[in-house]
Motif scaffolding. Structure first.
Motif, short mmCIF file in Angstrom:
data_model
loop_
_atom_site.label_atom_id
_atom_site.label_comp_id
_atom_site.label_asym_id
_atom_site.label_seq_id
_atom_site.Cartn_x
_atom_site.Cartn_y
_atom_site.Cartn_z
N SER A 37 -10.14 25.91 -45.89
CA SER A 37 -10.29 24.67 -45.68
C SER A 37 -9.28 23.74 -46.46
O SER A 37 -8.68 22.87 -46.08
CB SER A 37 -11.62 24.14 -45.83
N LYS A 38 -9.01 24.58 -47.69
CA LYS A 38 -8.11 23.70 -48.68
C LYS A 38 -6.64 23.85 -47.85
O LYS A 38 -5.67 23.06 -48.02
CB LYS A 38 -8.02 24.42 -50.00
N GLY A 56 -6.96 22.58 -43.93
CA GLY A 56 -7.75 21.38 -43.53
C GLY A 56 -8.83 21.66 -42.94
O GLY A 56 -9.08 22.55 -41.88
N GLU A 57 -9.81 20.92 -43.17
CA GLU A 57 -11.27 21.17 -42.38
C GLU A 57 -11.13 21.03 -40.87
O GLU A 57 -11.85 21.59 -40.21
CB GLU A 57 -12.28 20.58 -43.24
N ARG A 96 -8.75 20.92 -38.78
CA ARG A 96 -7.98 21.84 -38.07
C ARG A 96 -8.69 23.33 -38.00
O ARG A 96 -8.69 23.91 -36.91
CB ARG A 96 -6.56 22.05 -38.97
N LYS A 102 -9.14 14.30 -36.10
CA LYS A 102 -8.29 14.16 -37.10
C LYS A 102 -7.66 12.63 -37.23
O LYS A 102 -6.97 12.67 -38.35
CB LYS A 102 -6.82 14.93 -36.21
N LYS A 106 -10.95 17.62 -46.06
CA LYS A 106 -9.79 17.95 -46.78
C LYS A 106 -8.66 18.10 -45.76
O LYS A 106 -8.74 18.99 -44.81
CB LYS A 106 -9.98 19.28 -47.55
N GLN A 107 -7.53 17.65 -46.02
CA GLN A 107 -6.44 17.47 -45.01
C GLN A 107 -5.42 18.39 -45.53
O GLN A 107 -5.33 18.54 -46.75
CB GLN A 107 -5.70 16.38 -44.92
N ARG A 108 -4.84 19.02 -44.73
CA ARG A 108 -3.54 19.91 -45.20
C ARG A 108 -2.57 19.05 -46.10
O ARG A 108 -1.95 18.32 -45.27
CB ARG A 108 -3.13 20.81 -43.99
#
Length: 408
Positions: free
Chosen positions: A278-279, A282-283, A285, A394, A400-402
């Motif tokens: 997830s880190k 991104g959660e 995605r 999105k 958490k975003q990439r």
């Protein structure tokens, strides 16, 4: 707004106790669910009967879970978890008696009681949301998923083995484990929702979750995603055992093993991989990827004409579920008003409960009317729609975003 940061020691203790609680509860669930179609068949029921039975459980859960979530916001998480586990032990005792006497009406009573008191998962999630932050929440929810995964590894294996000595023995073992879990909560579970955080006003309605959410649009999307993912997932509980029996002659033992394999995938993903992935990705995605894998796995099951093809499709399907379940819980908690975590997560579970009410009835009807492939083809379509909706998240700022390329 994040909750006050808990000490690592307290967070670790609660994570461990929630893991054990969910594990014991889901072992019991995993013991009986893969065997349920065989129980119904032995009592003269059909695929439609299996769907209606599962639908009754989910309908009562749908009604009760937000109420229990609201009570956990007002009275604390610990008493709700304790009550749910103790009541589930009673329900499993009735299940064992129904299996021994081959009484289909009593089997319905046991599942209705179990559904009406199945509020411990939302309360466990809320207890973690109480003391975790936006940085630790996905990992904490992953511990819930890991407990689910390990329970769904051990439960089907235990159920498959115990069923050889009597149909009544697996549900009796499930009841004993629920009782053991309630004792553990009574002796060791701390209360994570302090008196200062509880509302003494009249309990708020379910609509207050949306009205008081800092991100109401995002929360609506997450609730809809809960519905679609669980709608697809219910196909497994109704039709997988019947499909495997019809195509390959499998019995309870073999069906238990494939459910155990899926639980093992969930344990690996949710207990080990979900935090780092997830880190990195991104959660949101990762959620989209999970729903696409769920769709592909469902389609693979519908087309499988060889046992190895079925197992491979179920592995893909289980990987998708391993990604989606903890991420949906994490995203729902992030979109919630911090003072309504229990009610919000209870409402999210009820969104899934609505799907588990409608899905089994629809799957049973599709299986009886159109054949073994139909429920899984429909599940693949539903999961594909969920992936399309996940793409809309999105733009909602959740999760958490990439990191952007080149970010330090």
């Amino acid at each position: 707004m994040n909750p006050p940061e808990a000490s690592p020691r307290l967070l670790g203790r609660v994570e461990a106790l929630v893991f054990v609680t969910v594990f014991l509860d889901l072992v019991g669930f995993g013991i009986v669910i893969p065997l349920l179609p065989f129980y119904v068949q032995s009592m003269g029921g059909s695929a439609r009967t299996v769907g209606v039975l599962l639908g009754c459980f989910s309908f009562t859960q749908l009604l009760a879970t937000p109420v229990l979530g609201r009570f956990s916001d007002r009275y604390g998480r610990r008493p709700i978890i304790l009550f749910s586990l103790a009541a589930n032990a009673v329900a499993m005792g009735l299940f064992a008696l129904a299996s021994y006497q081959r009484l289909l009406p009593l089997l319905f009573v046991s599942r209705i009681l179990a559904g009406a008191t199945a509020g411990n998962l939302a309360a466990c999630q809320a207890s973690l949301a109480d003391i975790s932050t936006s940085e630790t929440r996905a990992r904490a929810m992953g511990r819930v998923g890991a407990g689910i995964g390990l329970g769904l590894v051990m439960g089907p294996m235990i159920g498959g083995m115990f069923s050889q000595w009597g149909a009544w023995l697996p549900p009796l073992a499930a009841g004993a484990l629920a009782l053991l879990g309630s004792i553990g909560v009574l002796l060791a579970m701390p209360e994570t929702h302090p008196l200062s955080a509880r509302s003494t006003a009249k309990p708020r309605s379910r609509l207050s979750v949306l009205r008081e959410s800092p991100r109401p649009r995002a929360l609506k999307l997450v609730l809809l995603l809960y519905f679609l993912v669980f709608l697809a997932m219910t196909t497994l509980q109704v039709a997988l055992a019947l499909l495997a029996q019809a195509r390959f002659g499998w019995k309870a033992k073999e069906v238990g093993y494939v459910f155990a394999m899926q639980g093992g995938l969930g344990l690996l993903i949710q207990g080990v991989l979900i935090g780092p992935l997830s880190k990195a990705v991104g959660e949101v995605r990762l959620l989209i990827l999970g729903t696409l894998l769920l769709s592909a796995g469902m389609l693979g099951v519908s087309l499988a004409e060889h046992p190895f093809a079925l197992v491979g499709a179920l592995a893909v399907l289980g990987t998708g579920l391993g990604f989606t379940q903890p991420l949906l819980s994490s995203l729902a908690s992030q979109a919630a008003n911090p003072s309504l975590q229990g009610l919000t997560l209870g409402l999210a579970q009820s969104s899934g409960g609505l799907a588990r009410t409608m899905g089994p009835v629809a799957s049973g009807a599709l299986y009886s009317s159109l054949g073994t492939s139909a429920p899984f083809a429909a599940g693949a379509l539903v999961a594909l729609i969920a992936a399309a909706l996940g793409a809309l998240l999105k733009h909602e700022g959740l999760g958490k975003q990439r990191p952007p390329p080149g970010a330090g």
